[in-house]
Design an enzyme around this catalytic site. Sequence first.
Site, mmCIF file in Angstrom:
data_model
loop_
_atom_site.group_PDB
_atom_site.id
_atom_site.type_symbol
_atom_site.label_atom_id
_atom_site.label_comp_id
_atom_site.label_asym_id
_atom_site.label_seq_id
_atom_site.Cartn_x
_atom_site.Cartn_y
_atom_site.Cartn_z
ATOM 1 N N ASP A 1 -21.134 -102.744 45.057
ATOM 2 C CA ASP A 1 -20.149 -103.608 45.720
ATOM 3 C C ASP A 1 -20.132 -103.353 47.229
ATOM 4 O O ASP A 1 -19.976 -102.211 47.681
ATOM 5 C CB ASP A 1 -18.755 -103.383 45.136
ATOM 6 C CG ASP A 1 -17.767 -104.429 45.614
ATOM 7 O OD1 ASP A 1 -18.174 -105.588 45.831
ATOM 8 O OD2 ASP A 1 -16.579 -104.087 45.773
ATOM 9 N N HIS A 2 -20.310 -104.451 47.999
ATOM 10 C CA HIS A 2 -20.405 -104.369 49.460
ATOM 11 C C HIS A 2 -21.550 -103.467 49.910
ATOM 12 O O HIS A 2 -21.447 -102.770 50.921
ATOM 13 C CB HIS A 2 -19.065 -103.983 50.084
ATOM 14 C CG HIS A 2 -18.042 -105.079 49.970
ATOM 15 N ND1 HIS A 2 -17.423 -105.394 48.786
ATOM 16 C CD2 HIS A 2 -17.583 -105.972 50.879
ATOM 17 C CE1 HIS A 2 -16.616 -106.420 48.975
ATOM 18 N NE2 HIS A 2 -16.706 -106.799 50.235
ATOM 19 N N GLU B 1 -25.271 -115.034 39.088
ATOM 20 C CA GLU B 1 -25.567 -114.987 40.520
ATOM 21 C C GLU B 1 -24.861 -116.144 41.226
ATOM 22 O O GLU B 1 -24.408 -116.015 42.356
ATOM 23 C CB GLU B 1 -27.075 -115.072 40.749
ATOM 24 C CG GLU B 1 -27.491 -114.746 42.166
ATOM 25 C CD GLU B 1 -28.994 -114.868 42.347
ATOM 26 O OE1 GLU B 1 -29.634 -113.841 42.605
ATOM 27 O OE2 GLU B 1 -29.516 -115.991 42.216
ATOM 28 N N HIS C 1 -24.560 -112.465 47.744
ATOM 29 C CA HIS C 1 -24.060 -113.234 46.596
ATOM 30 C C HIS C 1 -22.772 -112.589 46.105
ATOM 31 O O HIS C 1 -22.602 -111.374 46.224
ATOM 32 C CB HIS C 1 -25.061 -113.209 45.438
ATOM 33 C CG HIS C 1 -26.353 -113.897 45.726
ATOM 34 N ND1 HIS C 1 -26.526 -115.258 45.588
ATOM 35 C CD2 HIS C 1 -27.537 -113.417 46.164
ATOM 36 C CE1 HIS C 1 -27.771 -115.570 45.917
ATOM 37 N NE2 HIS C 1 -28.419 -114.470 46.275
ATOM 38 N N HIS D 1 -28.894 -108.837 49.613
ATOM 39 C CA HIS D 1 -30.255 -108.499 49.200
ATOM 40 C C HIS D 1 -31.268 -109.362 49.945
ATOM 41 O O HIS D 1 -30.919 -110.292 50.667
ATOM 42 C CB HIS D 1 -30.440 -108.609 47.679
ATOM 43 C CG HIS D 1 -30.548 -110.002 47.135
ATOM 44 N ND1 HIS D 1 -30.935 -110.273 45.850
ATOM 45 C CD2 HIS D 1 -30.318 -111.211 47.692
ATOM 46 C CE1 HIS D 1 -30.946 -111.572 45.640
ATOM 47 N NE2 HIS D 1 -30.576 -112.151 46.736
ATOM 48 N N HIS E 1 -28.932 -111.792 52.981
ATOM 49 C CA HIS E 1 -27.853 -112.732 52.653
ATOM 50 C C HIS E 1 -27.143 -112.127 51.455
ATOM 51 O O HIS E 1 -27.622 -111.144 50.885
ATOM 52 C CB HIS E 1 -28.413 -114.122 52.300
ATOM 53 C CG HIS E 1 -29.227 -114.087 51.046
ATOM 54 N ND1 HIS E 1 -30.512 -113.636 51.023
ATOM 55 C CD2 HIS E 1 -28.894 -114.354 49.760
ATOM 56 C CE1 HIS E 1 -30.960 -113.663 49.779
ATOM 57 N NE2 HIS E 1 -30.002 -114.068 48.987
ATOM 58 N N CYS F 1 -33.844 -116.772 49.187
ATOM 59 C CA CYS F 1 -33.507 -115.371 48.915
ATOM 60 C C CYS F 1 -34.464 -114.410 49.615
ATOM 61 O O CYS F 1 -34.284 -113.195 49.531
ATOM 62 C CB CYS F 1 -33.454 -115.101 47.410
ATOM 63 S SG CYS F 1 -31.873 -115.568 46.673
HETATM 64 NI NI NI Z 1 -30.310 -114.201 46.918
#
Ligand code: NI
Length: 134
Positions: free
Chosen positions: A79-80, A124, A41, A14, A39, A33
């Site tokens: 997911d992914h 997170e 998580h 995200h 990047h 972020c």
């Molecule tokens: Ni982030």
Amino acid sequence: MIYITRRETFSAAHRLFRPELSDEENAKIFGKCSNPNWHGHNYTLEVTVAGEVDEHTGFVLDLKLLKEIIRENVIEHVDHKNLNTDTIFMKGLIPTSENICIAIWKQLEDKIPNGKLYSIKLYETENNYFEYRG
Ligand code: NI
């Protein structure tokens, strides 16, 4: 009342930003972020359903079924994936954990056949988690 919880994990990319702001202004609000090149998580999701025990089965809700409902309505969409660009139910939202929790609640709220959705918890990182109870 019994509370049952299914845990799932997913990995997603995200970027937290407002498009009308510069990269510098976004960095001030959103920190790391807001990295322009994304990047990721490794998220942990906990979905809790509250209900009464069915006398016939002894279950509130079969956890195998809850797992399938979460996979179909949430995990397959995140997911992914890139939460900003790939996830339809996050469209138009800044993909903070707060907004992800609320969006997952909306995805699941009317899909629980027995009992009621009680909470969505999203980790997170090991140290930060977010909880939404509708
Ligand atoms: Ni982030």
